[in-house]
Design an enzyme around this catalytic site. Structure first.
Site, PDB file in Angstrom:
ATOM      1  N   GLU A   1      62.636  75.407  18.998  1.00  0.00           N
ATOM      2  CA  GLU A   1      63.617  74.527  18.871  1.00  0.00           C
ATOM      3  C   GLU A   1      63.896  73.324  19.980  1.00  0.00           C
ATOM      4  O   GLU A   1      64.374  72.247  19.919  1.00  0.00           O
ATOM      5  CB  GLU A   1      65.143  75.031  18.799  1.00  0.00           C
ATOM      6  CG  GLU A   1      64.851  76.313  18.248  1.00  0.00           C
ATOM      7  CD  GLU A   1      65.801  77.027  17.286  1.00  0.00           C
ATOM      8  OE1 GLU A   1      65.930  78.234  17.088  1.00  0.00           O
ATOM      9  OE2 GLU A   1      66.471  76.384  16.771  1.00  0.00           O
TER      10      GLU A   1
ATOM     11  N   GLY B   1      60.062  81.253  24.076  1.00  0.00           N
ATOM     12  CA  GLY B   1      60.285  80.772  22.643  1.00  0.00           C
ATOM     13  C   GLY B   1      60.265  79.211  22.631  1.00  0.00           C
ATOM     14  O   GLY B   1      60.713  78.655  23.889  1.00  0.00           O
TER      15      GLY B   1
ATOM     16  N   ARG C   1      56.135  81.279  29.800  1.00  0.00           N
ATOM     17  CA  ARG C   1      54.746  81.289  29.430  1.00  0.00           C
ATOM     18  C   ARG C   1      54.377  81.109  28.101  1.00  0.00           C
ATOM     19  O   ARG C   1      54.973  81.184  26.922  1.00  0.00           O
ATOM     20  CB  ARG C   1      54.041  82.866  29.622  1.00  0.00           C
ATOM     21  CG  ARG C   1      52.841  83.213  29.040  1.00  0.00           C
ATOM     22  CD  ARG C   1      51.487  83.125  29.981  1.00  0.00           C
ATOM     23  NE  ARG C   1      51.630  83.673  31.078  1.00  0.00           N
ATOM     24  CZ  ARG C   1      51.239  85.125  31.202  1.00  0.00           C
ATOM     25  NH1 ARG C   1      50.945  85.791  30.032  1.00  0.00           N
ATOM     26  NH2 ARG C   1      51.390  85.559  32.159  1.00  0.00           N
TER      27      ARG C   1
END
Lengths: 327, 740
Positions: free
Chosen positions: B698, B695, B620
């Site tokens: 990166e 998350g 999400r």
């Protein structure tokens, strides 16, 4: 902090007399070279003469068609000047390809002429560097020498490139540097102004101690000349040239009547390629004639461990620039 | 909650403070009577300090003290344990002894009344050395003393035995150079002591870890130390762990009895605050007749310092991205005279996926299969390295969606076949991948009688939007508008929060903040149902007592929570939560794919990236604006990795050469591709946490360099296995250089 005397000059005469023949004095214009190098302790002036109040901000067309530029005209003002854009396109383009907007707003015409090299061994304050410490040797020749090191005009004592774009355009246009000094005013041909490193790389220009640049006067533009600056580098902005070319041509149909070619990023001074120009004159516009001229321009180049690519890159800068201008 | 604020795109709540200059960064703090430190740094990469001439510096104006290895209090090392909360990367303390392990190492620290006086005096310090031969790069390190085994290795099946007889195979080696983080804001500490209590403002991605490390180093309890980092001018990993300057500043403040500010100068940002190490990666891949991987070996060596072993886990992704029964991943290190490396955005995966995704491209071509089809044929459907299902994996959809939008199927696969004016157009693709991590976390939320909420957590916002998504979380549960929610982060006096790294801040902090919000509501309900409350007759656990849009309601009767508190003269209802890290029921990872168009102009040897389409599956999305910003930023950073970035070291002495912003080349605005299209798939991963977020910091950089390199191959026929892809690697007719 490291202390120095600071004086603000109101006239060139006063600036020159304040500076005197003190080798440890420096003129301060935009400060984009001087202040940076003072902060990293590479330049250590004892006397700073601030010339920013001098009335040297004009760009004037002279009766003989030449254009006289005051020493303090900023790179931005010069690049955006109507006559420079129309009659000296190569100069406007060169200026706008250099540095950043912020730097161009501060940097001046004379300051750009006087800027110092970007060689990391010059700037680190530690490595051998004949410019910084004459006789100590050149760490760049056997060191890392990809980006800001030259293949033309190098010597066994120094291989740093002259970093300016503006000066490359001026070398192509032809110009005169007017200086005011303790012994009065004199003029120096722009092509004689910067010196090859030879065996004395600490001597970078033809100014005598205390002399102050007051103007740079451009030769009259070539009739019907087309001109452009092509700068090649890694990223698209804010990087010194790996190779660049300033080219001016005049054509009669498909025949090259006159040509001026100067190179940046590859030479230890703003590099006028006279032999390449001769090779172009009278030739038909064609890739092969451009390529031949480009090869002549780079003849005698000396590659170092990391910058050999600048030889073909310099040629490409010439060929593409000519191709675009003559299309 | 279909119109939930979770997933919406509100602007950063701290944006105005930042753009108006109101937000305080570490070096903006000027406690009364503050002195300034300036370092003297080694000018050799290996050797011993044999003498210090301090006379001139001592007599320099404003000098208070000069610290060095013969004038520095005895301290202790930190055990450097992340689990204990005291990790650093470089365990050697500054001024511990007279050894020099790298150029740009602290050899002295001058403290003076002003910054200029400190700097001027520092330049007057004379240092003499006994110089040893420096190990200047990976090749020299391997030659001089070989390698040492690293961690993160993996082996399954028999990769060696299934290589030789395979239908198609490749054996290729890739290298990546040192990259330096170069955040805009330089590392800085402002330290002050009151008795045996230390307070320090730091530009930090991990205040709790720094507190723990300082506690171990000074031998004082963590409760005596306060580390604050409310705003940082980014870090990219270089500010995860404390570096020597913070110890030096803390000591200087203690010994001089004055607050001391110490900023790491830009050149030393290349030496004493970490970097992404140099790697050499050998890839051996083999397929069967059908183009299915039967053997995969990824053997990586990275440089580390003489003081610490840092392992760049280049094969971390290789273990699980593709299905292959016979697979070996190994990591080794070799010591060089550079500072200790550290995590840089997507550590391991960024250089690792350059090698893996370039090799997959080479393998696909060797097997005669389209690189897109090859990947779809070989993507793993479960994590074979851990024998676990993925919690949620939409890499096939990501790859196909991005391919469609990019126009991959219009690609003429023949090398150099696509031309546009002077330019040769190349298409390349690569998968991207990053682990999803969730750590334990604490947070505190107060619902206050003035109608606002106040949230604290000792994590940081490193420019990624953490302040904003935490406010969104509280808003989502309480119904309060974002303007009524104050979020305070970056201070160890708040409940323990995670480092801002590893892309785990979102998944770690949001559950804690949500739980603390619910605890606060529970406390509020307790007040409301107490004898003096508005709902004295209601059981405080009753499901019919609901908190919504700032109101407590029961049976149609609503009371504003402010009135509940005011009625009892209470300041706030408070909740504290302590949530746990991820479980091991699944392999939690994020996935995606990059498609890149490059343009190579052989007439002027110019390479540019003209178009990027990336589809990213990170669970999400909490804030659509900041999430997109993260991926776009990572894509640009990946372009820098692909064809600009490298810290150059002089091979003769280990000196970093291009240690400034002019000559260390990162992309500028003019290098942004005209088209960057980021597709966020937005499938909640509810196995991972209640928000379904994994998350996003990166993953965007992983695979980018390979996608560019693969596109470059398609355009030019040149396979560049050594980053960065400088123009000279693609040029013809470069004259040979005779070495002098």
């Amino acid at each position: 902090m490291r202390e120095f005397d600071y004086a603000r000059a109101d006239s060139p005469r006063q600036a020159v007399s304040t500076h005197g023949s003190n080798e440890q004095a420096a003129y301060l214009a935009g400060g984009t070279t001087l202040l940076d190098l003072v902060k990293i302790d590479i330049m250590r002036p004892e006397q700073v003469v601030d010339i920013n109040r001098l009335d040297l901000n004009e760009i004037e067309t002279l009766d003989d068609g030449r254009t006289r530029i005051g020493a303090l005209v900023t790179n931005t003002a010069l690049a955006r000047h109507e006559r420079i854009q129309s009659d000296y396109t190569v100069l406007s383009e060169a200026l706008l390809s250099g540095a950043t907007t912020q730097l161009r707003n501060k940097a001046t015409t004379a300051g750009n002429v006087m800027q110092r090299v970007r060689c990391p061994y010059f700037r680190d304050g530690v490595s051998s560097c004949n410019k910084r410490e004459p006789g100590s040797g050149c760490a760049a020749i056997e060191g890392h020498n990809r980006s800001v090191h030259a293949v033309l005009g190098t010597s066994e004592h120094c291989i740093a490139t002259h970093p300016s774009d503006m000066c490359v355009a001026m070398a192509a246009i032809g110009a005169t540097v007017t200086v005011e000094g303790p012994e009065g005013q004199r003029e120096i041909d722009f092509l004689d102004f910067h010196l090859l490193p030879g065996d004395a790389p600490e001597r970078e220009h033809n100014l005598k101690p205390g002399e102050l640049i007051t103007h740079v006067t451009l030769d009259a533009p070539l009739n019907n000349g087309r001109s452009g600056y092509l700068k090649l580098r890694d990223r698209a902005s804010y990087q010194f040239a790996l190779a660049s070319s300033a080219v001016i041509v005049t054509l009669d149909g498909d025949t090259i009547v006159d040509a001026r070619v100067a190179l940046g990023g590859v030479g230890t001074k703003p590099w006028r390629a006279h032999e390449a120009e001769k090779a172009l004159k009278g030739q038909q516009v064609s890739e092969s004639s451009f390529q031949r001229a480009a090869e002549i321009a780079m003849q005698g180049a000396t590659p170092y461990a990391h910058n050999a690519f600048k030889i073909p890159l310099g040629q490409q800068a010439i060929v593409r620039n000519l191709t675009t201008l003559t299309a | 909650m279909s119109d939930s604020i979770i997933g919406a795109g509100p602007k950063r709540i701290d944006g105005q403070r930042k753009v108006t200059g109101e937000a305080p960064y570490a070096a903006d703090h000027h406690p009364d009577n503050m002195a300034y430190g300036y370092g003297v740094f080694s000018t050799i990469a290996s050797g011993t300090i044999t003498g210090l001439d301090l006379e001139a510096a001592r007599q320099s104006p404003g000098v208070i003290d000069i610290f060095h290895h013969n004038h520095f209090p005895e301290l202790h090392r930190t055990p450097s344990s992340m689990a204990q909360g005291n990790k650093v990367e470089e365990t050697r303390l500054p001024f511990e002894d007279n050894r020099v392990h790298y150029e740009g190492q602290f050899v002295a620290l001058v403290v003076a009344d002003t910054f200029d006086n400190a700097r001027a005096a520092a330049r007057k310090v004379g240092v003499s050395y006994q110089r040893d031969d420096a190990i200047a790069n990976l090749d020299q390190g391997v030659k001089a003393h070989g390698t040492k085994p690293g961690s993160g290795n993996h082996e399954r099946g028999d990769a060696e035995g299934n290589f030789d007889g395979a239908a198609h195979s490749i054996d290729v080696t890739y290298t990546t150079p040192v990259e330096t983080h170069n955040p805009m804001e330089m590392h800085a500490s402002v330290a002050s002591w009151e008795g045996d209590r230390l307070s320090i403002f730091e530009s930090s991605q991990g205040v709790v870890q720094q507190r723990g490390a300082l506690s171990k180093i000074f031998g004082i309890p963590p409760s005596h130390i306060r580390v604050e980092s409310p705003f940082i001018g980014s870090g990219f990993g270089s500010k995860l762990w404390m570096w020597p300057h913070a110890v030096a500043a803390s000591v200087a403040a203690r010994e001089t009895g004055r607050p001391v500010q110490l900023v790491v100068p830009r050149p030393q940002m290349f030496t004493t605050t970490g970097h992404r190490p140099e790697t050499r990666q050998r890839m051996r891949l083999a397929t069967d007749d059908n183009g299915r991987l039967v053997s995969l070996r990824h053997e990586s060596i990275n440089t580390t310092s003489f003081t610490d072993q840092y392992v760049e886990t280049c094969g971390s992704v290789t273990q699980s991205l593709y299905s292959c029964p016979n697979l070996t991943v190994s990591h080794e290190t070799t010591r060089v005279n550079r500072g200790t490396p550290t995590s840089m955005r997507a550590p391991g995966a960024a250089p690792g996926l350059f090698a893996l995704e370039s090799a997959i491209d080479e393998m696909a071509l060797a097997a005669g299969v389209d690189p897109l089809e090859f990947r779809l044929n070989n993507y793993a459907d479960r994590d074979e390295s851990q024998d676990l299902d993925f919690s949620s994996n939409h890499i096939r959809e990501a790859t196909e969606k991005a391919a469609e939008k990019f126009g991959w199927h219009d690609r003429n696969p023949e090398v150099g076949s696509m031309r546009d004016g002077h330019e040769i157009v190349g298409y390349g693709m690569a998968a991207c991948n990053w682990e999803a991590i969730k750590r334990e976390c604490e947070a505190r939320v107060s619902l206050r009688a003035d109608g606002t909420a106040y949230v604290t957590c000792a994590t940081q916002d490193i420019g990624t939007g953490t302040y904003t998504i935490i406010a969104q979380t509280v808003s989502d549960i309480t119904g309060l508008g974002l303007e009524k929610i104050t979020v305070r982060l970056g201070d160890t006096s708040y409940p323990n929060g995670p480092i801002s790294g590893g892309s785990w801040t979102t998944a770690t902090t949001l559950p804690a903040v949500a739980a603390a919000t619910r605890e606060a509501i529970k406390e509020l309900k307790g007040y409301a149902t107490s004898e003096k409350g508005d709902f004295a007759d209601v059981d405080n656990d009753s499901d019919s007592l609901v908190f919504e849009n700032g109101q407590l309601t029961h049976d149609g009767q609503g009371v504003n929570y402010v009135d509940v508190l005011k009625g009892q003269k209470l300041a706030s209802a408070d909740g504290h939560a302590h949530t746990q890290g991820a479980d091991d029921r699944y392999s939690y990872r994020s996935f995606g794919a990059h498609f890149v168009e490059v343009r190579w102009d052989p007439g002027i040897s110019n390479l540019r990236v003209s178009r990027v389409v990336s589809a990213i599956d990170v669970g999400r999305v909490i804030n659509s604006l900041t999430a997109r910003n993260q991926v776009e930023g990572a894509i640009v950073m990946g372009l820098g990795m692909a064809h600009f970035e490298a810290t150059d070291y002089d091979a003769r002495n280990g000196r970093p050469v291009n240690n400034n912003y002019a000559e260390y080349v990162v992309p500028v605005h003019a290098d942004q591709p005209p088209e960057v299209d980021v597709i966020l798939l937005d499938y909640p991963d509810l196995e991972f946490n209640e928000f379904g977020a994994r998350g996003i910091g990166e993953i965007g950089i992983t695979g980018m360099a390979a996608a560019v390199a693969n596109a470059v191959y398609h355009a030019t026929g040149k396979r560049i296995r050594d980053l960065p892809i400088f123009k000279e690697k693609l040029m013809e007719n470069i004259p040979a250089v005779q070495s002098a």
